[in-house]
Design an enzyme around this catalytic site. Structure first.
Site, mmCIF file in Angstrom:
data_model
loop_
_atom_site.group_PDB
_atom_site.id
_atom_site.type_symbol
_atom_site.label_atom_id
_atom_site.label_comp_id
_atom_site.label_asym_id
_atom_site.label_seq_id
_atom_site.Cartn_x
_atom_site.Cartn_y
_atom_site.Cartn_z
ATOM 1 C CB THR A 39 -0.950 -0.010 1.211
ATOM 2 O OG1 THR A 39 -1.729 -1.212 1.177
ATOM 3 C CG2 THR A 39 -1.889 1.173 1.222
ATOM 4 C CE1 TYR A 50 -0.204 -9.847 1.663
ATOM 5 C CE2 TYR A 50 1.480 -8.318 0.917
ATOM 6 C CZ TYR A 50 0.160 -8.694 0.978
ATOM 7 O OH TYR A 50 -0.799 -7.935 0.368
ATOM 8 C CE LYS A 79 -1.960 -7.738 4.095
ATOM 9 N NZ LYS A 79 -1.503 -6.515 3.384
#
Length: 300
Positions: free
Chosen positions: A46, A134, A162
């Site tokens: 992000t 992740y 994640k």
């Protein structure tokens, strides 16, 4: 440490001259913590780290480290790539007070699952901070079985995951039923955060929380305290917002909304990303305003 609660993967704000907006990043860091986030994630996807210069990445990390130190909040930092050796070097630059490194499953080269395990075995052994793996197959091109996820969870120095697989599938169900004690599974798909929490996820890393931190923090608290009725209601209320914010590639719509709210100077993103379509941004801004009004109505 155990990773629980809401972690906000911060956007990286830019000025109209395409310069890192340091004051806006610092203000946003404080704001999400004020509104209920447990901690922040710096240099996650992000935050557009691939388009930041080494100096800009350093400044982002410095700012976020200072804020988290001042607020006694955990800081997770995105690091690593699809090169094991380069990832080891990147991790070596991290140190306390960084709480953990968010390291993606090797992408594009699509190694075998054994190769993925060996990649993280070497990273976990070398890293000065715990790893949060992740797992996001639609970006990496590498789907992992529940068995492989459990093997990764058993590696020393792996603190969590994640988990963002685009839904609630059989692998997710099996993994959550077998994840070792002390390893945190964090929901990584904004749209499926509620179901993941209902199934036992310890927390979440949610890009949408840049825009509406309080409601996502409340969503986590409701599931964790067993307030199922409120948790379901909040989940339904944030669904339109999550969908609107991801109508175009992340984080272009989020930045457009934050700019419209006056929280960052511009919605500028760097190529190959393009600014959000004005209609998409307007839809997302309306959804954010609706969520905010619901919080006011409920006294939050």
């Amino acid at each position: 440490m155990a990773f629980t609660g809401l972690f906000v993967p911060l956007i990286t704000p830019f000025t109209a001259a395409d310069v890192l907006a340091e004051d806006a990043l610092e203000a946003l860091s404080h704001a999400v913590l004020d509104e209920g986030a447990t901690g922040i994630v710096a240099l996650g996807t992000t935050g557009e780290p691939a388009t930041l210069s080494p100096g800009e990445r350093r400044r982002v990390l410095d700012i976020c480290t200072a804020v988290c130190a001042e607020r006694d909040a955990p800081l997770i930092v995105g690091a690593g790539s699809n090169s094991t050796a380069a990832s080891v070097d990147a991790l070596a630059e991290l140190a306390s007070p960084v709480s953990a490194a968010l390291v993606v499953v090797p992408y594009y080269t699509r190694p075998s699952e054994e190769g993925v395990v060996e990649h993280f075995r070497q990273l976990a052994a070398a890293s000065p901070v715990p790893l949060v793996i992740y797992n996001i197959p639609y970006r990496t091109g590498r789907t992992l079985s529940a068995e492989t996820l459990v093997r990764l969870a058993e590696l020393p120095n792996v603190a969590g995951f994640k988990h963002a697989v685009g839904g609630i599938d059989e692998t997710t169900m099996t993994f959550l039923s077998r994840v070792p004690n002390g390893v945190s599974v964090l929901a990584g798909d904004d749209l499926y955060a509620g179901p993941m929490l209902a199934l036992g996820a310890a927390g979440a890393i949610l890009a949408s929380a840049n825009v509406a931190t309080r409601v996502y923090a409340d969503l986590l608290t409701a599931w964790q305290t067993g307030d199922v009725v409120r948790a379901r209601k909040l989940g339904h209320q944030v669904t339109p917002l999550s969908r609107a914010l991801f109508a175009e590639p992340n984080p272009v719509v989020i930045k457009a909304v934050l700019a419209a709210q006056g929280r960052i100077p511009t919605g500028h993103v760097r190529l190959p990303l393009l600014p959000a379509d004005p209609k998409t941004a307007a839809t997302a801004l309306h959804a954010a305003t609706t969520v905010a009004s619901l919080l006011v109505a409920s006294g939050k």
